[in-house]
Design a protein around this motif. Structure first.
Motif, mmCIF file in Angstrom:
data_model
loop_
_atom_site.group_PDB
_atom_site.id
_atom_site.type_symbol
_atom_site.label_atom_id
_atom_site.label_comp_id
_atom_site.label_asym_id
_atom_site.label_seq_id
_atom_site.Cartn_x
_atom_site.Cartn_y
_atom_site.Cartn_z
ATOM 1 N N SER A 238 0.790 -1.225 0.000
ATOM 2 C CA SER A 238 0.000 0.000 0.000
ATOM 3 C C SER A 238 0.826 1.282 0.000
ATOM 4 N N SER B 39 0.259 3.305 -2.145
ATOM 5 C CA SER B 39 -0.740 4.295 -2.544
ATOM 6 C C SER B 39 -1.402 4.937 -1.320
ATOM 7 N N GLU C 112 -9.027 7.148 -4.008
ATOM 8 C CA GLU C 112 -8.899 5.928 -4.823
ATOM 9 C C GLU C 112 -10.163 5.713 -5.656
ATOM 10 N N ASP D 74 -6.660 -0.163 4.008
ATOM 11 C CA ASP D 74 -5.311 0.378 3.836
ATOM 12 C C ASP D 74 -5.180 1.756 4.464
HETATM 13 MG MG MG Z 1 -2.687 0.534 -3.322
#
Ligand code: MG
Ligand code: ADP
Length: 388
Positions: free
Chosen positions: A125, A127, A159, A171
């Motif tokens: 993760s 991101s 996201e 996450d």
């Molecule tokens: Mg990700």
């Protein structure tokens, strides 16, 4: 840990002012896979690897960002949202900024410089680390005392809207709220989070990155979500109160499973049993039962491989190799699947043998070098004080 001083210096050289520093960790999920979008339970921890953001306000309404990982600069205007889904990392940063604004947080223009040692696309993760670190930086620079839950929801919204990935909340939540030395049992329906002590004196959390990512990941992810929804719709004939697979006990499921088409049945079987395993795993950690935790991890992997069918040859191989090491208490794929990483619980006295075995055996079969590292459960996102 990333050195703080070089990033401060690089910021001063680039933008000509002294920055404040913010950080957000990557994460790994101990157990509870593909349960988050079924309103279920997950048990992730923040890792020590992190994304570091140096940041300072600017007088206008623009945000300029350089990533030292990609070497690229991006720029956007807080007043005039840019197009969504540009397929570049600007989506994560502008996405979280716009989501914060929509949640009533007024932001100021800012210059940002980013550096991360969370590998991108490895299932750790990067991101969420990017969204939460930049979101925290922008909100704090604007003088807002941001609630970490709101920050997590803004990251998830980034996201959904800007990146176009229909992810659950896990996450962003653990990246924003993780606690050192603890995993976090998250109820993905209520967002209630319980820190669970992770006693790693006797056994370590070891992450093995397969260094492979199959293209199937996002199309199969969407398909699994649809299959779960179909399962809920069919089971509702017998269990009218259910809203998600989270509401189905293992016993109820077994009573009605025969009415489901074969594939849907196996998908639901995974989710229903995985929720039970996740609660059992939190209880095992709570009482320091690492062997019990390891067994649940093994069961989780088999369920993901055989019933949910989101593993792949490389992940199965890593789990099989881990099983050859006597001191490995448990191993499973972690993250969405079709590549990414495995997570392993390894007795400290077997750590060297474990690493040597994986580094030798995995490339022998695949010709790919894995990436193996040990992580303690780290702290969630926060501002880095000057002395740190
Ligand atoms: Mg990700
Ligand atoms: P994961 O979250 O598992 O690492 P994702 O595909 O969700 O994988 O996110 C990876 C993407 O996030 C990268 O392709 C890149 O666009 C973006 N990203 C993450 N960290 C950085 C960074 N430090 N600099 C620039 N982009 C980043």
């Amino acid at each position: 840990m990333i050195e703080r001083e070089p990033l401060r210096r690089a910021f001063r050289e680039l933008y000509g002012t002294a920055p404040r520093l913010f950080r957000a960790p990557g994460r790994v999920n101990l157990i509870g896979e593909h349960t988050d979008y079924n309103d279920g339970f997950v048990l992730p921890m923040a890792i020590e690897r992190e994304t570091l953001v140096a940041a300072a306000t600017r007088p206008d309404r623009r945000v300029r960002v350089r990533s030292l990982n990609t070497g690229e600069d991006v720029e956007f205007d807080l007043e005039h949202p840019g197009p969504v889904r540009r397929g570049s990392w600007i989506d994560y940063v502008e996405g979280v900024a716009q989501a914060l604004i929509r949640r009533g947080v007024s932001l100021r223009g800012a210059d940002l410089l980013i550096f991360s040692n969370v590998p991108a696309g490895a299932g750790l993760s990067s991101s969420a680390a990017l969204e939460i670190s930049t979101g925290l930086a922008l909100a704090t620079l604007a003088g807002a005392e941001i609630d970490p839950v709101v920050l997590a929801l803004a990251g998830q919204e980034a996201e959904h809207t800007y990146v176009g990935a229909n992810v659950g909340i896990m996450d962003q939540f653990v990246v924003a709220l993780g606690r050192a030395g603890h995993a976090l049992l998250i109820d993905c329906r209520t967002l209630a989070a319980t820190p669970v002590p992770l006693d790693t004196a006797g056994a370590a959390i070891v992450i093995c990155d397969s260094n492979i990512k199959h293209d199937l990941a996002s199309s199969e992810y969407n398909r699994r979500r649809a299959e779960c929804e179909e399962g809920v719709a069919l089971l509702r004939q017998f269990l009218p109160g259910i809203r998600a697979l989270r509401d189905v006990s293992v016993a109820d499921f077994e009573r009605h499973a025969a009415a489901l088409p074969e594939v849907i049945r196996r998908r639901c079987l995974h989710v229903v049993t995985e929720n039970a395993r996740t609660l059992a795993a939190a209880a095992a950690l709570e009482r320091g039962d690492l062997a019990g935790m390891g067994r649940l991890m093994g069961e989780s992997h088999r369920s993901l491989r055989d019933d949910y069918e989101v593993s792949c040859a490389e992940l199965d191989l890593l789990v099989e190799i881990a099983g050859q090491v006597g001191g490995c208490l448990g191993a499973r794929m972690t993250g969405g699947g079709f590549g990414g990483s495995t997570i392993n619980l390894v007795r400290r006295d077997a750590l060297a043998e474990f690493q040597a075995t994986v580094l030798r055996e995995y490339p022998r079969v695949t010709n790919i070098s894995p990436f193996v590292y040990v992580s303690e459960a780290g702290e969630g996102a926060k501002e880095v004080r000057d002395e740190e």
